[in-house]
Design an enzyme around this catalytic site. Sequence first.
Site, PDB file in Angstrom:
ATOM      1  N   SER A 127       0.863  -1.179   0.000  1.00  0.00           N
ATOM      2  CA  SER A 127       0.000   0.000   0.000  1.00  0.00           C
ATOM      3  C   SER A 127       0.896   1.224   0.000  1.00  0.00           C
ATOM      4  CB  SER A 127      -0.877  -0.001   1.259  1.00  0.00           C
ATOM      5  OG  SER A 127      -1.494   1.257   1.456  1.00  0.00           O
ATOM      6  N   TYR A 140      -2.144   0.015  10.479  1.00  0.00           N
ATOM      7  CA  TYR A 140      -2.079  -0.463   9.088  1.00  0.00           C
ATOM      8  C   TYR A 140      -0.773  -0.024   8.445  1.00  0.00           C
ATOM      9  CZ  TYR A 140      -3.514  -1.257   4.230  1.00  0.00           C
ATOM     10  OH  TYR A 140      -3.595  -1.677   2.924  1.00  0.00           O
TER      11      TYR A 140
END
Length: 246
Positions: A127, A140
Amino acid sequence: MAVVTGASGGIGAATARRLAKDGFDVVAVARRAERLRRLAEETGVRPYVLDVTDGEGVRRFAAELGSCDVLVNNAGGALGADPVAGADVADWEWMYSVNVLGTLRMTQALLPLLRAGRGGTIVTVTSTAAFTAYEGGGGYSAAKHAERALAETLRLELCGEPVRVVEVAPGMVRTEEFALNRMRGDADRAAAVYEGVDHPLTAEDVAECVALAVGLPQHVNVDRLVVRPLAQAAQHKLHRGPLFGD
């Protein structure tokens, strides 16, 4: 043969479809049997029910494979959007277990098969959170930073062997479940993430990037492919409003 994890939905399912279209014998790995069954009926991929956090299950899966040319480490996800001061440690543990240790287990288990062929490819879907932190995304981002470090270290350690290590780092992708899971089923909060954004990325967009990296000649390695929607110039710079006419 290509193995795709997290293949019961979103980017994983789209990647399994795309690689099958390119002629790969695809093994689609995920926890949800019914979704995998439907994907198999649609595309001809081979379903395999597996939780990548289950070490014994991962080892058993690897032992049953006769070969592996491509591994796409896609299984992962985000849970919670709390500030660090109030974050639930269990959320962080889950994110680390799935995103990082799941990728580690699959990579370790399948690496002998990837090394045994004429050339293997490991694609890890991280990501943009893997290199840019943001408020509410501490857990995250920490997990994706670690997953990025895993991929970068592995590439160094495999230098001199015919195994490519590729990282695909998507920005804002709108799938049916990612934000909804992160917001614990709160549909309004999940929808607000994408509100006003003209054409967020789709799972199919990211699958195209995976297929591009995999399909290049074996001597060509895409170290990191960062892909964002046009509306997102950076992690902290997002345009909400129309971009494209009818």
